[in-house]
Design an enzyme around this catalytic site. Structure first.
Site, short mmCIF file in Angstrom:
data_model
loop_
_atom_site.label_atom_id
_atom_site.label_comp_id
_atom_site.label_asym_id
_atom_site.label_seq_id
_atom_site.Cartn_x
_atom_site.Cartn_y
_atom_site.Cartn_z
N ASP A 93 44.83 -16.67 11.80
CA ASP A 93 44.24 -15.35 11.95
C ASP A 93 43.57 -15.02 10.61
OD1 ASP A 93 43.37 -12.92 12.79
OD2 ASP A 93 45.30 -12.24 13.57
C1 BGC Z 1 42.49 -10.19 14.36
C2 BGC Z 1 42.10 -11.33 15.30
C3 BGC Z 1 40.62 -11.53 15.27
C4 BGC Z 1 40.20 -11.80 13.83
C5 BGC Z 1 38.71 -12.00 13.68
C6 BGC Z 1 41.92 -10.36 12.97
O1 BGC Z 1 42.11 -9.20 12.22
O2 BGC Z 1 43.89 -10.08 14.29
O3 BGC Z 1 42.53 -11.05 16.60
O4 BGC Z 1 40.25 -12.59 16.11
O5 BGC Z 1 40.56 -10.67 13.02
O6 BGC Z 1 38.04 -10.82 13.93
#
Ligand code: BGC
Length: 766
Positions: free
Chosen positions: A234
């Site tokens: 993530d």
């Molecule tokens: C989120 C993810 C997301 C990623 C990219 C993170 O803050 O938890 O779900 O895919 O950002 O935007």
């Protein structure tokens, strides 16, 4: 296996250590790194689960910057309420098609974390409180997107069930709930959907960062489930890249400006990190690049009208009719409808954060109702309240709403959670609607008797304080860009509602399973409720709820008949197969008939209870579901196959799945608390023989099919005379049963001591 466009061994040879180290983290926000001199291209990934958020200019991962227009489909909590694999797959195909058109390699979704608490700020992005619903519909979404030659990123792996302190908190969860609940949906999708990537979560699990957990990322994900894709972090989840890489993380996102690459290269040079771990990650990344179908012409001219129509169809099939005293559908030919509530004019159709889509258009329910009613019907509107607007004159808005509702044939009141209540990054701290909204409902209900309430919210809200004002109650969720017209379709009867709750609506927050331990403190959250989340909790405690898991009404009625359960004995005995789709044990059939006046769809739910188990098991668990469309008077036979795994529990003693013989109950019904037909089923097989060891108790020896005889024999021949009498006195056995055998000498003298236990164990082995 298709031929690779990369000569992997040669590339690994030619890449310098620095180049290798640079490849395992991103370039900017959304790109992987390229190495031009060796022909390694970069690919772009983008959010998200219910529509694309491709950012061309200002980039961020929390939904602040803009993105290119894309179809915004209903968010996950809505989609799950359809309980419709085919529909979710079609939405996936559309999202995959749009992604391909935008030259995206991977869509960052779906998110399939379970709803441990209704307060989790990101519940709108998650499917269900139940792993079968989350797993099955997650699988359908992965299937749909990947059918378009675009990858998915199954997220957030794992146990990411709250936003509070999400980058550090340790979800402290026992092995059984971990296996039976929190990992089960991921397992289903990984085994059968083969997602190209899995996104590890921010949080720690039992003290270890998901991004740095070899057990999670390698042993379970790859070793047990056969995952062959890329594990991506993530955004910002990696604490220490030199620990993440050997644990099984292949790609750190987004870019760390070269910092991680430098640390990885230095660790390899210092001999602290095996270069082989780097090579393995690069091999997997190259396989991902291979999968992105190079050279396929992308076509960004997808049919936006067709996708909008699909978004409308999907949103309508996600609507859950919670209550209806006959007010709906609205079949007025003349008269006046009062539409109250800002949400009717300014729909809330998605949540905030990284999943935020820039929609191609937005339908509002007010316009759709005006367009859909008969010629003799007028539709008047009053906003009633401001949404996230502290300057709103609440008294004036309320008075206007009452004036509009007075004398109307029916008032439709649109209530919901303001955007600021539900977002990625933080949780809600209560389940209530804003009081000014409830006050408007009360005032409108005092002015007119016939009141329909329509809700817009990404996760459940408490309704007990005001439900008595609503003759009909419609849960519209966050229905995506066509949610407004979909609501009108349902209210006016153009669509017969067929959504069912994929999460329980509790009476009050105090009743919820994790109430006493959500969201935790001091960087830890203890999952003390164990296996009992969602309906498992309410059923185990026999608690009343506002609406049970699986509930939803229709404009027609369905009859359930002829439940049959065929049991397939399995020569393998009692041990469950390792796979989700192990040997079939039960074939279940039931006949469903539409006995009402209109076409409709029923969600037939299959629940299983294990009545004879050596461990705690939930009162009942969903094990299958099917959605059937039936014309009035039409019947269909619905069939389910349950595997060994479906009947098994995770044994912490064997570290595996165990199917314990005994009586089970199989039930089919229209909700977890509306079981229409049940059948008792005997599962036969050898009793479970847990291995005995030096710590095994007298009770465990007596229960063991072979150990029992060996022990009795030893007691019979004990030097002081036959001691088997001890085992015939139930009170004695109960009292001494919990003593490890090695410590029985303290009670019984030398008849049973450590040496004798060793002898008994040797006889057991021999
Ligand atoms: C989120 C993810 C997301 C990623 C990219 C993170 O803050 O938890 O779900 O895919 O950002 O935007």
């Amino acid at each position: 296996m298709t031929a690779s466009r990369f000569d992997v061994p040669a590339l690994l040879d030619q890449l310098t250590l620095e180049e290798k180290a640079s490849l395992v983290s991103g370039s900017g926000f959304w790109w992987t790194r390229k190495i031009e001199r060796l022909g390694i291209p970069s690919i772009m990934v983008s959010d998200g689960p219910h529509g694309l958020r491709k950012q061309e200019r200002s980039t961020d991962h929390v939904g602040i910057g803009g993105s290119v227009p894309a179809t915004c489909f209903p968010t996950a909590s809505a989609l799950a309420s359809s309980w419709d694999r085919d529909l979710v797959r079609r939405v996936g195909v559309a999202i995959g098609g749009e992604a391909r058109g935008q030259d995206l390699a991977v869509v960052l979704g779906p998110g399939i974390n379970l709803k441990r608490s209704p307060l989790c700020g990101r519940n709108f992005e998650y499917l269900s409180e139940d792993p079968v619903v989350a797993g099955e519909l997650g699988l359908a979404m992965v299937d749909g997107i990947q059918s378009q030659g675009v990858g998915t990123s199954l997220k957030h792996y794992a146990v990411n069930n709250q936003e509070h302190d999400r980058l550090r908190v340790s979800a402290d969860v026992d092995e059984r709930p971990l296996r039976e609940l929190y990992l089960a949906g991921f397992e289903r999708v990984v085994r059968d959907g083969r997602p190209w990537t899995v996104m590890c979560s921010y949080n720690r699990i039992n003290g270890v960062y998901a991004s740095q957990d070899p057990w999670l990322l390698t042993e379970v994900l790859r070793g047990e489930w056969g995952f062959d894709g890329v594990v991506v972090s993530d955004w910002g989840a990696v604490d220490d890249p030199t620990r993440a890489l050997p644990a099984g993380l292949d790609l750190e996102m987004p870019s760390t400006g070269g910092a991680s690459a430098r640390r990885i290269a230095a660790a390899v040079q210092a001999g602290d990190l095996d270069e082989a771990a780097l090579d393995t990650a690069i091999e997997r990344l190259l396989r991902l690049l291979d999968r992105t179908l190079p050279g396929v012409e992308s076509d960004d001219a997808y049919d936006a009208d067709a996708h909008h129509a699909l978004a409308r169809e999907a949103a309508a099939d996600c609507v859950v009719l919670l209550e209806n005293d006959g007010l709906l559908p609205l079949l007025l030919h003349q008269g006046r409808i009062a539409v109250i509530g800002e949400f009717a004019r300014t729909p809330r159709f998605q949540g905030a954060g990284s999943s935020k889509v820039n929609p191609t258009r937005v339908d509002d329910a007010l316009t759709a109702l005006r367009a859909g009613v008969a010629d003799g019907v007028t539709v008047d509107f009053a906003p009633g309240f401001g949404v996230d607007d502290p300057s709103a004159d609440t008294a004036a808005l309320r008075a206007e709403a009452v004036a509009t509702a007075t004398g109307a044939d029916v008032a439709i009141v649109f209530l919901g959670l303001p955007p600021s209540f539900e977002s990625e990054g933080y949780d809600r701290d209560h389940l209530d609607l804003p009081p000014e909204q409830v006050a408007v409902l009360e005032a409108v209900a005092a002015a007119t008797e016939r009141v329909v309430v329509v809700l817009a919210n990404g996760s459940v809200v408490a309704i007990e304080g005001w439900r008595h004002h609503a003759g009909a109650l419609v849960e519209g969720w966050l229905g995506g860009q066509a949610g407004g017209s979909a609501i009108a379709d349902v209210l006016l009867g153009a669509v017969n509602p067929s959504g069912r709750l994929a999460e329980t609506v509790p009476l009050r927050i105090q009743d919820t399973p994790s109430y006493l331990s959500f969201p935790g403190e001091d960087r830890h959250v203890r999952y003390g409720e164990g296996l009992h989340i969602g309906y498992r909790h309410y059923d185990a405690r026999d608690l009343p709820v506002s609406y049970p898991f699986g509930h939803g009404l229709s404009y027609t009625e369905f009859d359930y008949a002829d439940l049959t359960v065929e049991v397939h004995d399995h020569p393998g005995g009692s041990a469950a197969s390792a796979g989700w789709t192990g040997a079939p044990r039960l074939a279940v059939r039931a006949t469903i008939t539409n006995t009402g006046p209109v076409r409709g769809k029923e969600v037939v739910q299959l629940y299983v209870a294990d009545h004879e188990a050596a461990v705690t098991r939930p009162v009942r668990e969903l094990k299958g579901f099917a959605k059937v469309a039936l014309e009035p008077g039409e019947s269909a036979t619905v069939s389910f196959t349950l595997t060994e795994r479906d009947l098994s529990y995770w044994s912490t003693r064997t570290g595996g799945w165990v199917l314990e013989p005994g009586m089970f109950e199989v039930a089919v019904g229209a909700s977890s608390r509306d079981l229409r037909l049940t059948a008792a089923v005997a599962i036969t097989g050898a009793p479970i023989a847990y291995p005995l060891d030096r710590s095994s108790t007298l009770g465990e020896w007596l229960e063991h099919p072979v150990g029992h005889e060996i022990l009795l024999d030893a007691l019979r021949r004990s030097p002081g005379g036959d001691m088997t009498g001890l085992t015939q006195d139930p009170a004695q056995v109960r009292m001494l049963g919990s003593f490890p055998m090695t410590r029985l000498a303290t009670m019984l003298g030398p008849a049973v001591d450590g040496d004798i236990v060793d002898e008994l164990l040797a006889r057991l082995d021999g």
